[in-house]
Design an enzyme around this catalytic site. Sequence first.
Site, PDB file in Angstrom:
ATOM      1  N   TYR A   4      10.475  25.579  -4.717  1.00 24.31           N
ATOM      2  CA  TYR A   4      10.278  26.108  -5.972  1.00 24.31           C
ATOM      3  C   TYR A   4      11.239  27.393  -6.340  1.00 24.31           C
ATOM      4  O   TYR A   4      11.625  27.095  -7.848  1.00 24.31           O
ATOM      5  CB  TYR A   4       8.670  26.877  -6.313  1.00 24.31           C
ATOM      6  N   SER A  53       7.016  19.675  -1.932  1.00 26.23           N
ATOM      7  CA  SER A  53       7.567  20.947  -2.771  1.00 26.23           C
ATOM      8  C   SER A  53       7.082  22.479  -1.529  1.00 26.23           C
ATOM      9  O   SER A  53       5.920  21.826  -1.612  1.00 26.23           O
ATOM     10  CB  SER A  53       7.876  21.276  -3.581  1.00 26.23           C
ATOM     11  N   CYS A  54       7.594  23.501  -1.864  1.00 26.60           N
ATOM     12  CA  CYS A  54       7.311  24.629  -1.486  1.00 26.60           C
ATOM     13  C   CYS A  54       8.250  25.853  -2.287  1.00 26.60           C
ATOM     14  O   CYS A  54       8.739  25.278  -2.553  1.00 26.60           O
ATOM     15  CB  CYS A  54       6.861  24.803   0.472  1.00 26.60           C
ATOM     16  N   ALA A  55       7.633  27.028  -1.474  1.00 21.27           N
ATOM     17  CA  ALA A  55       8.074  28.236  -2.330  1.00 21.27           C
ATOM     18  C   ALA A  55       9.885  28.112  -2.076  1.00 21.27           C
ATOM     19  O   ALA A  55      10.970  28.169  -2.665  1.00 21.27           O
ATOM     20  CB  ALA A  55       7.963  29.596  -1.778  1.00 21.27           C
TER      21      ALA A  55
END
Length: 87
Positions: free
Chosen positions: A65, A36-38
């Site tokens: 996120y 995951s990332c932003a």
Amino acid sequence: MNIPYLFFTPQGRVKNPDFLEIVLETCNKNDFIVVSCASGARSLQATKELLSAGFKHVKNMGGGYSSWIENGFLVNKPNIPILVQST
């Protein structure tokens, strides 16, 4: 765990040259991994690289996120003191 795929530098985003090596030291190719990332864009690139490297069970968290928060899913932030370096 947080293994950055890209670094944010004054010159812009730069791919972490040690990304795959660090993941290989930390995870087994048969582990179940959610990346995951932003927003989901960087993690999609990282997911593709891991799958190309032979990892078997890698999934990208679509939307990242930001989407997690927008959908009201639980977030548990540990209470970790922030160290500030004075100049």
